[in-house]
Design an enzyme around this catalytic site. Structure first.
Site, PDB file in Angstrom:
ATOM      1  CG  HIS A 178       7.727  16.390  38.628  1.00 42.42           C
ATOM      2  ND1 HIS A 178       7.235  16.710  39.882  1.00 42.42           N
ATOM      3  CD2 HIS A 178       9.045  16.135  38.789  1.00 42.42           C
ATOM      4  CE1 HIS A 178       8.219  16.662  40.762  1.00 42.42           C
ATOM      5  NE2 HIS A 178       9.328  16.304  40.125  1.00 42.42           N
ATOM      6  CG  ASP A 226       3.671  12.710  39.623  1.00 42.74           C
ATOM      7  OD1 ASP A 226       4.639  11.990  39.278  1.00 42.74           O
ATOM      8  OD2 ASP A 226       3.774  13.948  39.765  1.00 42.74           O
ATOM      9  CG  ASP A 256      -2.061  17.392  44.714  1.00 41.58           C
ATOM     10  OD1 ASP A 256      -1.805  17.412  43.515  1.00 41.58           O
ATOM     11  OD2 ASP A 256      -1.273  16.914  45.558  1.00 41.58           O
ATOM     12  CG  ASP A 301       0.373  14.397  41.490  1.00 41.72           C
ATOM     13  OD1 ASP A 301       0.870  14.395  42.636  1.00 41.72           O
ATOM     14  OD2 ASP A 301       0.912  14.958  40.524  1.00 41.72           O
ATOM     15  CD  GLU A 343       2.451  17.664  37.836  1.00 40.89           C
ATOM     16  OE1 GLU A 343       3.308  18.516  38.142  1.00 40.89           O
ATOM     17  OE2 GLU A 343       2.320  16.581  38.439  1.00 40.89           O
ATOM     18  CB  ALA A 344       0.172  24.198  39.253  1.00 40.94           C
TER      19      ALA A 344
HETATM   20  P1  AMP Z   1       4.371  17.386  41.559  1.00 39.74           P
HETATM   21  O1  AMP Z   1       3.032  16.788  41.862  1.00 39.74           O
HETATM   22  O2  AMP Z   1       5.432  17.038  42.509  1.00 39.74           O
HETATM   23  O3  AMP Z   1       4.708  17.029  40.154  1.00 39.74           O
HETATM   24  O4  AMP Z   1       4.205  18.964  41.650  1.00 39.74           O
HETATM   25  C1  AMP Z   1       3.008  19.638  41.403  1.00 39.74           C
HETATM   26  C2  AMP Z   1       3.310  21.043  41.008  1.00 39.74           C
HETATM   27  O5  AMP Z   1       4.082  21.669  42.031  1.00 39.74           O
HETATM   28  C3  AMP Z   1       4.142  21.222  39.752  1.00 39.74           C
HETATM   29  O6  AMP Z   1       3.376  21.148  38.567  1.00 39.74           O
HETATM   30  C4  AMP Z   1       4.693  22.618  39.970  1.00 39.74           C
HETATM   31  O7  AMP Z   1       3.729  23.598  39.701  1.00 39.74           O
HETATM   32  C5  AMP Z   1       4.965  22.613  41.470  1.00 39.74           C
HETATM   33  N1  AMP Z   1       6.355  22.197  41.730  1.00 39.74           N
HETATM   34  C6  AMP Z   1       6.817  20.962  41.961  1.00 39.74           C
HETATM   35  N2  AMP Z   1       8.152  20.952  42.144  1.00 39.74           N
HETATM   36  C7  AMP Z   1       8.542  22.242  42.003  1.00 39.74           C
HETATM   37  C8  AMP Z   1       9.791  22.931  42.088  1.00 39.74           C
HETATM   38  N3  AMP Z   1      10.941  22.280  42.355  1.00 39.74           N
HETATM   39  N4  AMP Z   1       9.819  24.278  41.906  1.00 39.74           N
HETATM   40  C9  AMP Z   1       8.666  24.974  41.654  1.00 39.74           C
HETATM   41  N5  AMP Z   1       7.464  24.382  41.564  1.00 39.74           N
HETATM   42  C10 AMP Z   1       7.384  23.047  41.743  1.00 39.74           C
HETATM   43 MG    MG Z   2       2.723  15.628  40.069  1.00 41.80          MG
HETATM   44 MG    MG Z   3       1.985  16.116  43.396  1.00 41.95          MG
END
Ligand code: AMP
Ligand code: MG
Ligand code: MG
Length: 288
Positions: free
Chosen positions: A245, A250, A186, A86, A88-89
């Site tokens: 997040h 995650d 991902d 998972d 993050e970006a």
């Molecule tokens: P997650 O695995 O759900 O934590 O999300 C992975 C990546 O998606 C995050 O590190 C963000 O780069 C992008 N991301 C997730 N949620 C949002 C959001 N509400 N708005 C913009 N980018 C998001």
């Molecule tokens: Mg994540």
């Molecule tokens: Mg994710």
């Protein structure tokens, strides 16, 4: 139901099935049908060639509200290892697909296919280069600080370290394996974008079929819609461990969900892939 309604429902369901596989959903009904047929054929072939044992489909009629049922014996899983992944970006609020996201956290929970227990973890933060300064939104969302990414290796170094980690366990070498991710994002979006930013080809292990756990969860528990991590946990009467997040947290929570699914009789068969033809198709669709 009128003919028109039947027709639109069918096209709609074809589009939905294509979207679930991360494929282009535009086009007329015959094209959609053909695309779906081809993708399913390819997925089955790819899935069979990457599995050593033939998984039997389960006839268990488990629902998400059932507690883990000891009467259901753990089913034989088809792969030696599962890599819960998972990323993050970098991001901005309302960034959209066009935003050039760069991976800033690359976490893996390596899980044994037989016991479904964790074997090891790999985690590296990553230094972004296009937008090296994290937005306030991104720091708040992921909990990752500017100092952390500033002090981290670049993506190519992280991939090398990750490959050394996999080599210790012969993952994708003597041992069969698949990534497990929360949706198609991902691998299909973040890793693909990052490889473009880093000017490298997508490593071959990202072209292997993988498990989209959102889709597997929806199909296995016969849910009306795909759910994110928090909602999958809620459906199972579980709560999130750690910080949402944070990539590693995650991935660990995805593993907890998966352990419960396995206890309920689910088989972790691959249900997505992202080969060169699909990537070319997506590039054409984005240009059109
Ligand atoms: P997650 O695995 O759900 O934590 O999300 C992975 C990546 O998606 C995050 O590190 C963000 O780069 C992008 N991301 C997730 N949620 C949002 C959001 N509400 N708005 C913009 N980018 C998001
Ligand atoms: Mg994540
Ligand atoms: Mg994710």
């Amino acid at each position: 139901m009128s003919d028109e309604q039947t027709k639109s429902t069918t096209v709609e369901s074809l589009r939905k099935a294509l979207a679930d596989l991360g494929l282009e959903t535009r086009g007329h009904k015959p094209e959609l049908k053909k695309r779906l047929r081809k993708a399913k054929k390819k997925l089955n072939a790819a899935s069979e060639s990457s599995t050593k044992t033939t998984a039997t489909t389960t006839t268990t009629t488990t629902t998400a509200s059932d507690q883990s049922n000891p009467a259901i014996t753990k089913k034989q899983q088809p792969l030696d290892y599962y890599l819960f992944f998972d990323v993050e970006a970098t991001c901005e609020e309302n960034g959209g697909f066009e935003y050039p996201n760069e991976i800033i956290e690359f976490p893996i929970v390596l899980v044994d296919g037989k016991s479904f227990e964790k074997v090891d973890e790999f985690r590296s933060y990553v230094k972004p280069s296009i937008n090296p300064v994290l937005s306030a939104f991104c720091k708040q969302l992921t909990g990752i600080s500017q100092e952390t990414v500033d002090d981290s290796p670049d993506f190519i170094q992280v991939l090398n370290d990750f490959q050394e980690f996999m080599a210790k366990y012969s993952v994708f070498q003597d041992k069969t394996a698949a990534f497990v991710t929360d949706g198609p994002f991902d691998i299909r979006d973040f890793v693909t974008k990052q490889c473009k930013h880093s000017k490298i080809k997508l490593p071959l292990y990202f072209e292997k079929p993988w498990v989209n756990i959102r889709k597997l969860f929806k199909d296995f528990y016969k849910q009306k819609e795909a759910k994110n991590i928090a909602r999958m946990l809620e459906t199972l009467d579980m709560t999130f461990d750690g910080r949402e997040h944070s990539g590693l947290d995650d991935a660990r929570n995805l593993h907890r969900i998966a352990q419960r699914m396995v206890a309920d009789g689910c088989i972790f068969k691959t249900n997505m892939f992202w080969g060169p033809k699909m990537r070319a198709q997506q590039r054409r669709a984005r240009k059109a």
